[in-house]
Design an enzyme around this catalytic site. Structure first.
Site, short mmCIF file in Angstrom:
data_model
loop_
_atom_site.label_atom_id
_atom_site.label_comp_id
_atom_site.label_asym_id
_atom_site.label_seq_id
_atom_site.Cartn_x
_atom_site.Cartn_y
_atom_site.Cartn_z
N LYS A 66 -39.86 17.15 -26.97
CA LYS A 66 -39.50 15.75 -26.37
C LYS A 66 -38.13 16.06 -25.85
O LYS A 66 -37.90 15.61 -24.53
CB LYS A 66 -39.24 14.53 -27.27
CG LYS A 66 -40.56 14.12 -27.93
CD LYS A 66 -40.50 12.76 -28.74
CE LYS A 66 -39.39 12.90 -30.00
NZ LYS A 66 -39.81 14.07 -30.91
N ASP A 94 -32.41 10.03 -24.96
CA ASP A 94 -33.09 10.77 -26.15
C ASP A 94 -33.25 10.19 -27.48
O ASP A 94 -32.10 9.15 -27.54
CB ASP A 94 -32.40 12.37 -26.10
CG ASP A 94 -33.31 13.41 -26.92
OD1 ASP A 94 -34.44 13.36 -26.81
OD2 ASP A 94 -32.55 13.98 -27.67
N GLU A 95 -34.05 10.41 -28.17
CA GLU A 95 -34.16 9.80 -29.50
C GLU A 95 -34.27 8.11 -29.36
O GLU A 95 -33.54 7.32 -29.99
CB GLU A 95 -32.87 10.11 -30.46
CG GLU A 95 -32.69 11.46 -30.76
CD GLU A 95 -33.98 12.18 -31.48
OE1 GLU A 95 -34.67 11.39 -31.80
OE2 GLU A 95 -33.57 13.49 -31.66
N CYS A 130 -51.13 19.90 -35.31
CA CYS A 130 -50.98 19.83 -36.83
C CYS A 130 -50.98 21.45 -37.25
O CYS A 130 -51.66 22.21 -36.46
CB CYS A 130 -51.79 19.07 -37.28
SG CYS A 130 -52.12 19.19 -39.27
N CYS A 170 -53.65 22.21 -39.25
CA CYS A 170 -54.81 22.63 -39.14
C CYS A 170 -55.50 22.86 -37.65
O CYS A 170 -56.62 23.25 -37.52
CB CYS A 170 -55.73 21.45 -40.00
SG CYS A 170 -55.70 19.93 -38.86
N CYS A 181 -51.60 16.17 -38.75
CA CYS A 181 -52.74 14.78 -38.14
C CYS A 181 -52.84 13.91 -39.42
O CYS A 181 -52.42 14.24 -40.69
CB CYS A 181 -54.11 15.68 -37.82
SG CYS A 181 -55.01 16.25 -39.40
ZN LIG Z 1 -54.14 18.74 -39.82
#
Ligand SMILES: [Zn+2]
Length: 196
Positions: free
Chosen positions: A15, A90-91, A146, A148, A182
């Site tokens: 970001k 920002d933030e 993520c 995964c 996730c």
């Molecule tokens: Zn995941």
């Protein structure tokens, strides 16, 4: 008429890098950019000056404001309400509800681009982010992955490597860190902690 934008993403979704590239882009085209963030976020200092700094090494000096400050007055005092001015925050999750409303007022004059997290480590909306979702003219998700491989949308707080769902919303530094995961990986991590 100018617009209020909210560009949100998880921790580590670049970001801040996006915010800095956006600033560079506007400046290259002759716009003046006011870069600001809440004084709650003091992580990045360079020679005693507060800066906005991304993990990939981009950084820029910025102004900070407190939770009590009126941001319409703040931007006006700095002289950034003219055509060819832009405000980048920002933030933005650290904004108060009132400050988001003041930025909406600013966006009647100049574009206001807010970059920040959507939800905290408990998967709940930050106050500022909630108000931004409610009243921003444009919402854009900056996606990240993520561990995964699925899309990350939870900012898990890890303390000494273990997931934690207790404590204050804002906890910077110390032995805590954050990982964007996730929802199913988040649930798995929670179950692992409950087992032990
Ligand atoms: Zn995941």
């Amino acid at each position: 008429m100018a617009k209020l934008y909210f560009k949100f993403g998880t921790m580590g979704s670049s970001k801040t890098a996006s915010a800095l590239m956006c600033k560079f882009n506007y400046e290259e085209r002759g716009f003046r950019v006011l870069l600001i963030k809440s004084c709650i976020d003091k992580r990045d200092e360079q020679n005693g000056e507060i800066v906005v700094k991304s993990r990939i090494g981009l950084w820029s000096k910025c102004y900070t404001f407190s939770c009590e400050q009126n941001l319409f007055e703040f931007v006006k005092d700095k002289g950034y309400l003219n055509s060819r001015d832009v405000v980048i925050v920002d933030e933005a999750q650290f904004l108060t509800k009132e400050q988001v409303e003041q930025l909406k007022e600013v966006s009647e004059f100049v574009p206001v681009l807010c970059y920040g997290l959507l939800t905290n480590f408990k998967t709940e909306l930050f106050e500022g982010s909630k108000r931004l979702v409610e009243i921003a003219d444009s919402l854009h998700e900056i996606k990240s992955v993520c561990r995964c491989g699925k899309k990350a949308n939870v900012n898990a707080r890890l303390i000494d490597g273990k997931i934690s769902v207790d404590g204050d919303e804002i906890l910077l530094g110390g032995n805590s860190s954050y990982e964007a995961v996730c929802f199913s990986c988040y649930e798995k991590l929670l179950k692992e902690v409950k087992k032990n």
